[in-house]
Design a protein around this motif. Structure first.
Motif, PDB file in Angstrom:
ATOM      1  N   MET A  28     -12.523   6.951 -33.880  1.00  0.00           N
ATOM      2  CA  MET A  28     -12.411   6.842 -32.371  1.00  0.00           C
ATOM      3  C   MET A  28     -11.321   6.081 -31.923  1.00  0.00           C
ATOM      4  O   MET A  28     -11.298   5.253 -31.087  1.00  0.00           O
ATOM      5  CB  MET A  28     -13.793   6.291 -31.682  1.00  0.00           C
ATOM      6  CG  MET A  28     -14.878   6.932 -31.987  1.00  0.00           C
ATOM      7  SD  MET A  28     -14.733   8.901 -31.446  1.00  0.00           S
ATOM      8  CE  MET A  28     -15.188   8.725 -30.050  1.00  0.00           C
ATOM      9  N   LEU A  59     -10.830  14.997 -15.289  1.00  0.00           N
ATOM     10  CA  LEU A  59     -10.554  13.690 -16.118  1.00  0.00           C
ATOM     11  C   LEU A  59      -9.139  13.557 -16.551  1.00  0.00           C
ATOM     12  O   LEU A  59      -8.221  14.371 -16.405  1.00  0.00           O
ATOM     13  CB  LEU A  59     -11.472  14.110 -17.431  1.00  0.00           C
ATOM     14  CG  LEU A  59     -12.766  14.080 -17.463  1.00  0.00           C
ATOM     15  CD1 LEU A  59     -13.414  14.244 -18.822  1.00  0.00           C
ATOM     16  CD2 LEU A  59     -13.384  12.970 -16.449  1.00  0.00           C
ATOM     17  N   PRO A  60      -8.907  12.351 -16.921  1.00  0.00           N
ATOM     18  CA  PRO A  60      -7.347  11.883 -17.230  1.00  0.00           C
ATOM     19  C   PRO A  60      -7.210  12.228 -18.598  1.00  0.00           C
ATOM     20  O   PRO A  60      -7.989  11.819 -19.542  1.00  0.00           O
ATOM     21  CB  PRO A  60      -7.369  10.366 -16.655  1.00  0.00           C
ATOM     22  CG  PRO A  60      -8.612   9.899 -17.221  1.00  0.00           C
ATOM     23  CD  PRO A  60      -9.658  10.826 -16.871  1.00  0.00           C
ATOM     24  N   PRO A  87     -10.679   4.439 -22.012  1.00  0.00           N
ATOM     25  CA  PRO A  87     -11.238   4.584 -23.343  1.00  0.00           C
ATOM     26  C   PRO A  87     -11.646   3.082 -23.889  1.00  0.00           C
ATOM     27  O   PRO A  87     -10.529   2.374 -23.735  1.00  0.00           O
ATOM     28  CB  PRO A  87     -10.227   5.318 -24.272  1.00  0.00           C
ATOM     29  CG  PRO A  87      -9.453   6.265 -23.667  1.00  0.00           C
ATOM     30  CD  PRO A  87      -9.589   5.832 -22.030  1.00  0.00           C
ATOM     31  N   GLN A 127     -16.088  12.640 -23.323  1.00  0.00           N
ATOM     32  CA  GLN A 127     -15.253  12.795 -22.290  1.00  0.00           C
ATOM     33  C   GLN A 127     -14.027  12.584 -23.141  1.00  0.00           C
ATOM     34  O   GLN A 127     -12.983  13.468 -22.962  1.00  0.00           O
ATOM     35  CB  GLN A 127     -15.273  12.472 -21.201  1.00  0.00           C
ATOM     36  CG  GLN A 127     -16.597  12.319 -20.241  1.00  0.00           C
ATOM     37  CD  GLN A 127     -16.360  11.566 -19.186  1.00  0.00           C
ATOM     38  OE1 GLN A 127     -15.682  10.984 -18.677  1.00  0.00           O
ATOM     39  NE2 GLN A 127     -17.749  11.601 -18.290  1.00  0.00           N
ATOM     40  N   GLN A 128     -13.740  11.678 -23.850  1.00  0.00           N
ATOM     41  CA  GLN A 128     -12.426  11.266 -24.466  1.00  0.00           C
ATOM     42  C   GLN A 128     -12.080  12.084 -25.326  1.00  0.00           C
ATOM     43  O   GLN A 128     -11.021  12.418 -25.654  1.00  0.00           O
ATOM     44  CB  GLN A 128     -12.621   9.700 -24.860  1.00  0.00           C
ATOM     45  CG  GLN A 128     -12.815   8.637 -24.016  1.00  0.00           C
ATOM     46  CD  GLN A 128     -13.128   7.521 -24.550  1.00  0.00           C
ATOM     47  OE1 GLN A 128     -12.929   7.131 -25.754  1.00  0.00           O
ATOM     48  NE2 GLN A 128     -13.825   6.393 -23.617  1.00  0.00           N
ATOM     49  N   VAL A 146     -21.541   9.827 -23.522  1.00  0.00           N
ATOM     50  CA  VAL A 146     -20.997  10.600 -22.375  1.00  0.00           C
ATOM     51  C   VAL A 146     -19.529  10.376 -22.230  1.00  0.00           C
ATOM     52  O   VAL A 146     -18.792  11.350 -22.294  1.00  0.00           O
ATOM     53  CB  VAL A 146     -21.646  10.447 -21.178  1.00  0.00           C
ATOM     54  CG1 VAL A 146     -21.187  11.384 -20.093  1.00  0.00           C
ATOM     55  CG2 VAL A 146     -23.343  10.764 -21.401  1.00  0.00           C
ATOM     56  N   TRP A 155     -26.461   6.885 -18.713  1.00  0.00           N
ATOM     57  CA  TRP A 155     -25.722   7.582 -17.889  1.00  0.00           C
ATOM     58  C   TRP A 155     -25.958   7.733 -16.456  1.00  0.00           C
ATOM     59  O   TRP A 155     -25.056   7.882 -15.593  1.00  0.00           O
ATOM     60  CB  TRP A 155     -25.356   9.066 -18.616  1.00  0.00           C
ATOM     61  CG  TRP A 155     -24.991  10.087 -17.874  1.00  0.00           C
ATOM     62  CD1 TRP A 155     -25.502  11.331 -17.441  1.00  0.00           C
ATOM     63  CD2 TRP A 155     -23.425  10.327 -17.245  1.00  0.00           C
ATOM     64  NE1 TRP A 155     -24.540  12.152 -16.899  1.00  0.00           N
ATOM     65  CE2 TRP A 155     -23.497  11.423 -16.732  1.00  0.00           C
ATOM     66  CE3 TRP A 155     -22.324   9.318 -17.371  1.00  0.00           C
ATOM     67  CZ2 TRP A 155     -22.237  11.996 -16.402  1.00  0.00           C
ATOM     68  CZ3 TRP A 155     -20.926   9.817 -16.916  1.00  0.00           C
ATOM     69  CH2 TRP A 155     -21.236  11.164 -16.319  1.00  0.00           C
ATOM     70  N   TYR A 177     -19.149  14.560 -32.752  1.00  0.00           N
ATOM     71  CA  TYR A 177     -17.870  14.834 -32.219  1.00  0.00           C
ATOM     72  C   TYR A 177     -16.907  15.628 -33.039  1.00  0.00           C
ATOM     73  O   TYR A 177     -16.025  16.304 -32.239  1.00  0.00           O
ATOM     74  CB  TYR A 177     -17.158  13.199 -32.127  1.00  0.00           C
ATOM     75  CG  TYR A 177     -18.141  12.383 -31.161  1.00  0.00           C
ATOM     76  CD1 TYR A 177     -18.782  12.836 -30.005  1.00  0.00           C
ATOM     77  CD2 TYR A 177     -18.022  11.013 -31.516  1.00  0.00           C
ATOM     78  CE1 TYR A 177     -19.450  12.015 -29.160  1.00  0.00           C
ATOM     79  CE2 TYR A 177     -18.874  10.153 -30.721  1.00  0.00           C
ATOM     80  CZ  TYR A 177     -19.442  10.426 -29.443  1.00  0.00           C
ATOM     81  OH  TYR A 177     -20.135   9.517 -28.883  1.00  0.00           O
ATOM     82  N   GLU A 209     -17.562   8.902 -24.738  1.00  0.00           N
ATOM     83  CA  GLU A 209     -16.773   9.354 -25.855  1.00  0.00           C
ATOM     84  C   GLU A 209     -16.664  10.735 -25.964  1.00  0.00           C
ATOM     85  O   GLU A 209     -15.632  11.369 -26.311  1.00  0.00           O
ATOM     86  CB  GLU A 209     -17.392   8.933 -27.027  1.00  0.00           C
ATOM     87  CG  GLU A 209     -17.250   7.429 -27.014  1.00  0.00           C
ATOM     88  CD  GLU A 209     -17.943   6.686 -28.441  1.00  0.00           C
ATOM     89  OE1 GLU A 209     -17.494   5.582 -28.745  1.00  0.00           O
ATOM     90  OE2 GLU A 209     -18.716   7.250 -29.099  1.00  0.00           O
ATOM     91  N   VAL A 263     -12.274   1.410 -27.208  1.00  0.00           N
ATOM     92  CA  VAL A 263     -12.453   2.002 -28.603  1.00  0.00           C
ATOM     93  C   VAL A 263     -13.479   1.073 -29.232  1.00  0.00           C
ATOM     94  O   VAL A 263     -13.615  -0.236 -29.329  1.00  0.00           O
ATOM     95  CB  VAL A 263     -10.967   1.747 -29.239  1.00  0.00           C
ATOM     96  CG1 VAL A 263     -11.140   1.918 -30.693  1.00  0.00           C
ATOM     97  CG2 VAL A 263      -9.914   2.667 -28.469  1.00  0.00           C
ATOM     98  N   ARG A 264     -14.194   1.754 -30.134  1.00  0.00           N
ATOM     99  CA  ARG A 264     -15.038   1.105 -31.182  1.00  0.00           C
ATOM    100  C   ARG A 264     -14.342   0.638 -32.132  1.00  0.00           C
ATOM    101  O   ARG A 264     -13.616   1.015 -32.794  1.00  0.00           O
ATOM    102  CB  ARG A 264     -16.158   2.104 -31.699  1.00  0.00           C
ATOM    103  CG  ARG A 264     -17.045   2.883 -30.854  1.00  0.00           C
ATOM    104  CD  ARG A 264     -18.087   3.514 -31.672  1.00  0.00           C
ATOM    105  NE  ARG A 264     -18.454   4.743 -31.034  1.00  0.00           N
ATOM    106  CZ  ARG A 264     -19.642   5.214 -31.633  1.00  0.00           C
ATOM    107  NH1 ARG A 264     -19.952   4.908 -32.949  1.00  0.00           N
ATOM    108  NH2 ARG A 264     -20.143   6.189 -31.035  1.00  0.00           N
ATOM    109  N   PHE A 270     -20.133  10.307 -36.546  1.00  0.00           N
ATOM    110  CA  PHE A 270     -19.345  11.051 -35.758  1.00  0.00           C
ATOM    111  C   PHE A 270     -19.109  12.418 -35.972  1.00  0.00           C
ATOM    112  O   PHE A 270     -18.505  12.947 -35.303  1.00  0.00           O
ATOM    113  CB  PHE A 270     -17.796  10.337 -35.705  1.00  0.00           C
ATOM    114  CG  PHE A 270     -17.875   8.824 -35.708  1.00  0.00           C
ATOM    115  CD1 PHE A 270     -17.753   8.298 -34.468  1.00  0.00           C
ATOM    116  CD2 PHE A 270     -17.997   7.816 -36.718  1.00  0.00           C
ATOM    117  CE1 PHE A 270     -17.639   7.196 -34.041  1.00  0.00           C
ATOM    118  CE2 PHE A 270     -18.064   6.684 -36.393  1.00  0.00           C
ATOM    119  CZ  PHE A 270     -17.643   5.984 -35.072  1.00  0.00           C
ATOM    120  N   PHE A 275     -27.634  10.705 -31.919  1.00  0.00           N
ATOM    121  CA  PHE A 275     -27.502  11.459 -30.611  1.00  0.00           C
ATOM    122  C   PHE A 275     -27.085  13.143 -30.962  1.00  0.00           C
ATOM    123  O   PHE A 275     -27.053  13.204 -32.086  1.00  0.00           O
ATOM    124  CB  PHE A 275     -26.502  10.870 -29.691  1.00  0.00           C
ATOM    125  CG  PHE A 275     -24.870  11.049 -30.243  1.00  0.00           C
ATOM    126  CD1 PHE A 275     -24.132  12.116 -30.219  1.00  0.00           C
ATOM    127  CD2 PHE A 275     -24.549   9.890 -30.972  1.00  0.00           C
ATOM    128  CE1 PHE A 275     -22.856  11.940 -30.525  1.00  0.00           C
ATOM    129  CE2 PHE A 275     -23.161   9.985 -31.531  1.00  0.00           C
ATOM    130  CZ  PHE A 275     -22.275  11.060 -31.317  1.00  0.00           C
TER     131      PHE A 275
END
Lengths: 224, 199
Positions: free
Chosen positions: B174, A48-49, A203, B156-157, B152, A164, B108, B154, A205-206, B105, B84
């Protein structure tokens, strides 16, 4: 005086074992029939980056040389406003079936077929073959030769609300193509570093602005 | 004639003990095997199928952590509160519910806290491109095939430390991480759990 109790009873030594064996056989058959062995799960490797330094993060999303694989709900077409997409998404949804677009060409992916099952001639295999064939054709057309590291990055841009499995199916097809060109990619971190760059979209962003999902759909559907 | 009759007599009195031993062993095996398979993998998750799925063994000097996830962040059609669940290693499950505020959140944030600890404990290597210290840890992400892509993505982020799952001064979550590279704790080596079609 009562006669002494005979402790050394010879009959007990020769106890009948048949009922016990019957019961044990029943138990054995029960456990054999009810035990389900789940096949081993397998993995696909990915590097991943991070947004500082790792090569892929420095690649801007709209660079023309990127291979963009777009995934969005089936039935959503170009030429509408974000408000339209947003309303459609909240009223109809539609994430169970996907449209995949590369270079302006679309295919339809049935999400139900992409679920369980498998094996020769199954609906799942037909879906996977369709995806692999489509991606393989587009990547072959854009092939440049040379080290895999220097190939155009592949960016999978999937709409947030999709399951997914669609994104992973696209990733799988790109990996299969790479394995066909350059040989098997081992899952070791070193090997992944020398493989072609394949990333999930950067990303998003939300921000909870109005029509947020509509804006995202708009951007993905209209990406070149 | 006399010999044959003697053999037949011996068969009837044969020793049953070895057979019973073997059958007991078989029973014990099936009892244990049946239980073990249902304990190892979370049954809420059906991983998606892929053709290039491979069996994988991690390099000896590398660590391995497993993150399991299922659920959604949206309540578009049909209503219902979005939510989730993340499960990481032996920790209890972390549930996130709703679309706003800490509750949404929470998963996370717990995950990031645990990842920070794993990062600090892990052996490091220097990334040849960026010069950032990276942990020698492979993260296995076991997501349900129907989990929403955003969850998925998020995860990863958050794992690569490119977004911040905690609220900023404006109460927003986020947002891109503002840490200088030296203070980041990114995990970049990922395995996505999948299965061969037909398995």
């Amino acid at each position: 005086m009562a006669p002494p109790i005979d402790i050394d009873n010879d009959d007990e030594v020769k106890a009948d074992m048949t009922p016990m064996i019957d019961v044990i056989f029943l138990l054995l058959i029960f456990f054999i029939l009810t035990t389900k062995f789940i096949p081993d799960e397998k993995v696909i490797g990915s590097l991943l980056p991070t947004n500082k330094g790792q090569s892929s993060a420095s690649t801007p999303i709209e660079e023309p040389q990127n291979v963009n694989i777009l995934l969005y709900p089936f039935g959503y077409t170009r030429g509408q406003q974000p408000s339209y997409y947003d309303a459609k998404w909240h009223e109809e949804g539609g994430g169970q079936n996907a449209t995949m677009t590369i270079n302006g060409e679309n295919i339809h992916i049935n999400g139900q077929d992409l679920g369980m099952g498998g094996g020769e001639g199954s609906a799942l295999n037909a879906q996977l073959d369709n995806i692999h064939g489509f991606i393989n054709r587009h990547l072959t057309n854009g092939e440049k030769g040379g080290p895999r590291k220097d190939q155009d990055p592949v960016i999978i841009q999937c709409f947030s609300g999709m399951p997914w499995k669609f994104a992973l199916a696209a990733y799988d097809a790109v990996r299969a193509y790479e394995a066909g060109v350059a040989g098997k990619i081992d899952l070791t971190p070193e090997d992944l570093q020398n493989a072609r760059e394949v990333v999930f979209s950067p990303p998003r962003v939300r921000d909870y602005r109005q029509w947020e999902m509509g804006y995202e759909l708009f951007e993905i559907i209209h990406t070149k | 004639m006399a010999r044959k009759r003697k053999l037949a007599q011996a068969d009837i009195d044969m020793d049953l003990t070895p057979m019973i031993d073997v059958i007991f062993l078989l029973i014990i095996f099936f009892i244990l095997a049946g239980r073990i398979t249902s304990e190892i993998s979370n049954t809420n998750i059906t991983v998606p199928p892929t053709k290039t799925a491979e069996k994988w063994e991690k390099p000896d000097d590398w660590g391995h952590i497993k993150i399991e996830v299922w659920g959604t962040t949206q309540d578009h059609v049909g209503g219902g509160e979005p939510g989730f669940t993340i499960k990481m290693g032996l920790n209890p499950e972390w549930h996130s519910t709703g679309s706003h505020g800490d509750a949404a959140f929470n998963g996370y944030q717990k995950m990031r806290g645990e990842l920070n600890e794993v990062f600090d404990r892990a052996d490091k290597y220097t990334d040849p491109v960026s010069g950032i210290k990276l942990p020698k840890v492979v993260v296995e992400l076991r997501s349900d095939g129907d989990t929403e892509y955003r969850v998925v993505q998020e995860i990863q982020q958050v794992a690569t430390d490119t977004v911040n799952p905690y609220a900023d001064k404006q109460g927003q979550y986020m947002k891109p991480s503002t840490k200088p590279p030296a203070q980041m704790r990114p995990f970049v080596n990922f395995q996505f759990t999948t299965r061969k079609p037909g398995d």
